[in-house]
Motif scaffolding. Structure first.
Motif, PDB file in Angstrom:
ATOM      1  N   LEU A  20     121.669  10.308 -12.330  1.00 33.25           N
ATOM      2  CA  LEU A  20     122.685   9.439 -11.737  1.00 33.25           C
ATOM      3  C   LEU A  20     122.822   8.173 -12.557  1.00 33.25           C
ATOM      4  O   LEU A  20     121.867   7.732 -13.185  1.00 33.25           O
ATOM      5  N   SER A  21     123.993   7.585 -12.536  1.00 36.84           N
ATOM      6  CA  SER A  21     124.176   6.237 -13.060  1.00 36.84           C
ATOM      7  C   SER A  21     124.206   5.336 -11.837  1.00 36.84           C
ATOM      8  O   SER A  21     125.046   5.500 -10.944  1.00 36.84           O
ATOM      9  N   VAL A  22     123.267   4.387 -11.783  1.00 38.56           N
ATOM     10  CA  VAL A  22     123.067   3.559 -10.598  1.00 38.56           C
ATOM     11  C   VAL A  22     123.388   2.101 -10.928  1.00 38.56           C
ATOM     12  O   VAL A  22     123.060   1.614 -12.011  1.00 38.56           O
ATOM     13  N   ALA A  23     124.014   1.427  -9.981  1.00 34.52           N
ATOM     14  CA  ALA A  23     124.319   0.007 -10.108  1.00 34.52           C
ATOM     15  C   ALA A  23     123.514  -0.762  -9.078  1.00 34.52           C
ATOM     16  O   ALA A  23     123.382  -0.331  -7.925  1.00 34.52           O
ATOM     17  N   TYR A  24     122.987  -1.902  -9.501  1.00 28.27           N
ATOM     18  CA  TYR A  24     122.210  -2.775  -8.610  1.00 28.27           C
ATOM     19  C   TYR A  24     122.735  -4.191  -8.714  1.00 28.27           C
ATOM     20  O   TYR A  24     122.959  -4.709  -9.813  1.00 28.27           O
ATOM     21  N   LEU A  75     114.397   0.118  -4.182  1.00 31.03           N
ATOM     22  CA  LEU A  75     114.375  -1.257  -4.690  1.00 31.03           C
ATOM     23  C   LEU A  75     113.435  -1.412  -5.878  1.00 31.03           C
ATOM     24  O   LEU A  75     113.723  -2.178  -6.811  1.00 31.03           O
ATOM     25  N   THR A  76     112.334  -0.703  -5.870  1.00 30.56           N
ATOM     26  CA  THR A  76     111.405  -0.760  -7.003  1.00 30.56           C
ATOM     27  C   THR A  76     112.073  -0.246  -8.272  1.00 30.56           C
ATOM     28  O   THR A  76     111.901  -0.817  -9.353  1.00 30.56           O
ATOM     29  N   GLN A  77     112.863   0.823  -8.158  1.00 31.61           N
ATOM     30  CA  GLN A  77     113.562   1.350  -9.332  1.00 31.61           C
ATOM     31  C   GLN A  77     114.557   0.327  -9.876  1.00 31.61           C
ATOM     32  O   GLN A  77     114.715   0.165 -11.086  1.00 31.61           O
ATOM     33  N   CYS A  78     115.212  -0.390  -8.979  1.00 33.60           N
ATOM     34  CA  CYS A  78     116.199  -1.403  -9.394  1.00 33.60           C
ATOM     35  C   CYS A  78     115.538  -2.580 -10.092  1.00 33.60           C
ATOM     36  O   CYS A  78     116.001  -3.020 -11.150  1.00 33.60           O
ATOM     37  N   THR A  79     114.483  -3.094  -9.512  1.00 33.14           N
ATOM     38  CA  THR A  79     113.817  -4.248 -10.125  1.00 33.14           C
ATOM     39  C   THR A  79     113.140  -3.846 -11.426  1.00 33.14           C
ATOM     40  O   THR A  79     113.134  -4.618 -12.388  1.00 33.14           O
ATOM     41  N   ARG A  80     112.607  -2.638 -11.481  1.00 33.64           N
ATOM     42  CA  ARG A  80     112.015  -2.133 -12.726  1.00 33.64           C
ATOM     43  C   ARG A  80     113.067  -2.073 -13.821  1.00 33.64           C
ATOM     44  O   ARG A  80     112.857  -2.541 -14.945  1.00 33.64           O
ATOM     45  N   ALA A  81     114.228  -1.531 -13.510  1.00 31.50           N
ATOM     46  CA  ALA A  81     115.289  -1.403 -14.507  1.00 31.50           C
ATOM     47  C   ALA A  81     115.745  -2.774 -15.001  1.00 31.50           C
ATOM     48  O   ALA A  81     115.951  -2.974 -16.197  1.00 31.50           O
ATOM     49  N   CYS A  84     112.462  -4.629 -16.822  1.00 30.00           N
ATOM     50  CA  CYS A  84     111.930  -3.953 -18.015  1.00 30.00           C
ATOM     51  C   CYS A  84     113.025  -3.483 -18.962  1.00 30.00           C
ATOM     52  O   CYS A  84     112.723  -2.926 -20.011  1.00 30.00           O
ATOM     53  N   ARG A  85     114.262  -3.692 -18.570  1.00 28.19           N
ATOM     54  CA  ARG A  85     115.405  -3.254 -19.369  1.00 28.19           C
ATOM     55  C   ARG A  85     115.258  -1.791 -19.743  1.00 28.19           C
ATOM     56  O   ARG A  85     115.007  -1.423 -20.890  1.00 28.19           O
ATOM     57  N   ALA A  86     115.437  -0.978 -18.731  1.00 30.26           N
ATOM     58  CA  ALA A  86     115.272   0.463 -18.850  1.00 30.26           C
ATOM     59  C   ALA A  86     116.123   1.030 -19.987  1.00 30.26           C
ATOM     60  O   ALA A  86     117.120   0.435 -20.400  1.00 30.26           O
ATOM     61  N   ARG A  87     115.723   2.188 -20.444  1.00 27.82           N
ATOM     62  CA  ARG A  87     116.473   2.881 -21.484  1.00 27.82           C
ATOM     63  C   ARG A  87     117.903   3.087 -20.982  1.00 27.82           C
ATOM     64  O   ARG A  87     118.120   3.473 -19.833  1.00 27.82           O
ATOM     65  N   ARG A  88     118.864   2.840 -21.832  1.00 23.60           N
ATOM     66  CA  ARG A  88     120.291   2.930 -21.506  1.00 23.60           C
ATOM     67  C   ARG A  88     120.689   1.971 -20.381  1.00 23.60           C
ATOM     68  O   ARG A  88     121.658   2.176 -19.674  1.00 23.60           O
ATOM     69  N   TYR A  89     119.940   0.902 -20.229  1.00 23.05           N
ATOM     70  CA  TYR A  89     120.207  -0.161 -19.270  1.00 23.05           C
ATOM     71  C   TYR A  89     121.372  -1.000 -19.756  1.00 23.05           C
ATOM     72  O   TYR A  89     121.524  -1.239 -20.957  1.00 23.05           O
ATOM     73  N   HIS A 106     117.484  -2.401   7.310  1.00 26.02           N
ATOM     74  CA  HIS A 106     116.916  -3.739   7.450  1.00 26.02           C
ATOM     75  C   HIS A 106     115.413  -3.594   7.247  1.00 26.02           C
ATOM     76  O   HIS A 106     114.734  -2.927   8.045  1.00 26.02           O
ATOM     77  N   LEU A 107     114.908  -4.176   6.181  1.00 25.78           N
ATOM     78  CA  LEU A 107     113.491  -4.046   5.854  1.00 25.78           C
ATOM     79  C   LEU A 107     112.640  -4.793   6.873  1.00 25.78           C
ATOM     80  O   LEU A 107     113.050  -5.839   7.384  1.00 25.78           O
ATOM     81  N   ASP A 108     111.473  -4.255   7.164  1.00 24.43           N
ATOM     82  CA  ASP A 108     110.598  -4.885   8.162  1.00 24.43           C
ATOM     83  C   ASP A 108     109.868  -6.101   7.605  1.00 24.43           C
ATOM     84  O   ASP A 108     109.264  -6.863   8.346  1.00 24.43           O
ATOM     85  N   ALA A 109     109.952  -6.293   6.288  1.00 28.13           N
ATOM     86  CA  ALA A 109     109.391  -7.476   5.627  1.00 28.13           C
ATOM     87  C   ALA A 109     110.143  -7.665   4.313  1.00 28.13           C
ATOM     88  O   ALA A 109     110.705  -6.717   3.764  1.00 28.13           O
ATOM     89  N   LEU A 110     110.155  -8.871   3.818  1.00 32.91           N
ATOM     90  CA  LEU A 110     110.813  -9.159   2.556  1.00 32.91           C
ATOM     91  C   LEU A 110     110.212  -8.285   1.452  1.00 32.91           C
ATOM     92  O   LEU A 110     108.996  -8.165   1.335  1.00 32.91           O
ATOM     93  N   PHE A 111     111.072  -7.647   0.655  1.00 26.69           N
ATOM     94  CA  PHE A 111     110.608  -6.818  -0.445  1.00 26.69           C
ATOM     95  C   PHE A 111     111.529  -7.051  -1.629  1.00 26.69           C
ATOM     96  O   PHE A 111     112.740  -6.913  -1.513  1.00 26.69           O
ATOM     97  N   ALA A 112     110.968  -7.406  -2.767  1.00 26.52           N
ATOM     98  CA  ALA A 112     111.738  -7.712  -3.984  1.00 26.52           C
ATOM     99  C   ALA A 112     112.812  -8.753  -3.681  1.00 26.52           C
ATOM    100  O   ALA A 112     113.932  -8.674  -4.173  1.00 26.52           O
ATOM    101  N   ASN A 113     112.458  -9.707  -2.841  1.00 20.12           N
ATOM    102  CA  ASN A 113     113.343 -10.800  -2.428  1.00 20.12           C
ATOM    103  C   ASN A 113     114.556 -10.341  -1.622  1.00 20.12           C
ATOM    104  O   ASN A 113     115.580 -11.013  -1.597  1.00 20.12           O
ATOM    105  N   HIS A 114     114.439  -9.198  -0.972  1.00 21.72           N
ATOM    106  CA  HIS A 114     115.534  -8.681  -0.154  1.00 21.72           C
ATOM    107  C   HIS A 114     115.063  -8.392   1.262  1.00 21.72           C
ATOM    108  O   HIS A 114     113.949  -7.916   1.473  1.00 21.72           O
ATOM    109  N   ASP A 115     115.961  -8.667   2.216  1.00 24.60           N
ATOM    110  CA  ASP A 115     115.746  -8.319   3.628  1.00 24.60           C
ATOM    111  C   ASP A 115     116.486  -7.049   4.004  1.00 24.60           C
ATOM    112  O   ASP A 115     116.126  -6.373   4.954  1.00 24.60           O
ATOM    113  N   ILE A 116     117.559  -6.773   3.263  1.00 24.07           N
ATOM    114  CA  ILE A 116     118.460  -5.660   3.607  1.00 24.07           C
ATOM    115  C   ILE A 116     118.754  -4.862   2.353  1.00 24.07           C
ATOM    116  O   ILE A 116     118.944  -5.411   1.258  1.00 24.07           O
ATOM    117  N   LEU A 117     118.822  -3.536   2.502  1.00 23.53           N
ATOM    118  CA  LEU A 117     119.253  -2.634   1.428  1.00 23.53           C
ATOM    119  C   LEU A 117     120.488  -1.902   1.925  1.00 23.53           C
ATOM    120  O   LEU A 117     120.470  -1.300   3.003  1.00 23.53           O
TER     121      LEU A 117
END
Length: 125
Positions: A20-24, A75-81, A84-89, A106-117
């Motif tokens: 997939l091509s993903v946008a964050y 969210l981990t995949q997004c912050t990693r990309a 770390c400037r993922a390949r083809r980023y 709605h996340l039950d705790a703040l994660f990667a500086n986000h409350d909502i995905l």
């Protein structure tokens, strides 16, 4: 939750994820502009949906994960990309985009500086 359509201009990170091509990007839930909402959407291939992100996340665990666990994986995949400037980023600092968001967690705790995905599909204009 109903479908939400958003059009905005913001920093957009594009990266490949299992075919997939993903946008964050981030969006704010109020006027403070905190970027507390993560918008993660599928750009390509044609016909792909945000549900595919959740299927990928579920497939990473031996036992069925909770929606919270899946959201954190996405969210981990997004912050990693982005970090770390993922390949083809690609980083588009002022992209104009429109997203159709079909799922909200709605996340039950703040994660990667986000409350909502919010996930769905996105078109870059």
């Amino acid at each position: 939750m109903p479908t939400l359509d958003i059009t905005a201009v913001s920093r957009l990170t594009l990266f490949p994820l299992h075919g997939l091509s993903v946008a964050y990007t981030t969006h704010s839930s109020d006027q403070r502009g905190l970027g507390d909402t993560a918008v993660v959407a599928v750009v390509e291939p044609y016909g792909a949906t945000g549900d595919q992100l959740w299927h990928l996340a579920a497939g990473m665990y031996a036992n069925p994960p909770t929606a919270q666990t899946q959201a954190r994986w996405i969210l981990t995949q997004c912050t990693r990309a982005r970090m770390c400037r993922a390949r083809r980023y690609r980083d588009l600092p002022t992209a104009r985009w429109t997203a159709t968001l079909t799922r909200t967690v709605h996340l039950d705790a703040l994660f990667a500086n986000h409350d909502i995905l919010r996930t769905g599909t996105l078109t870059i204009e």
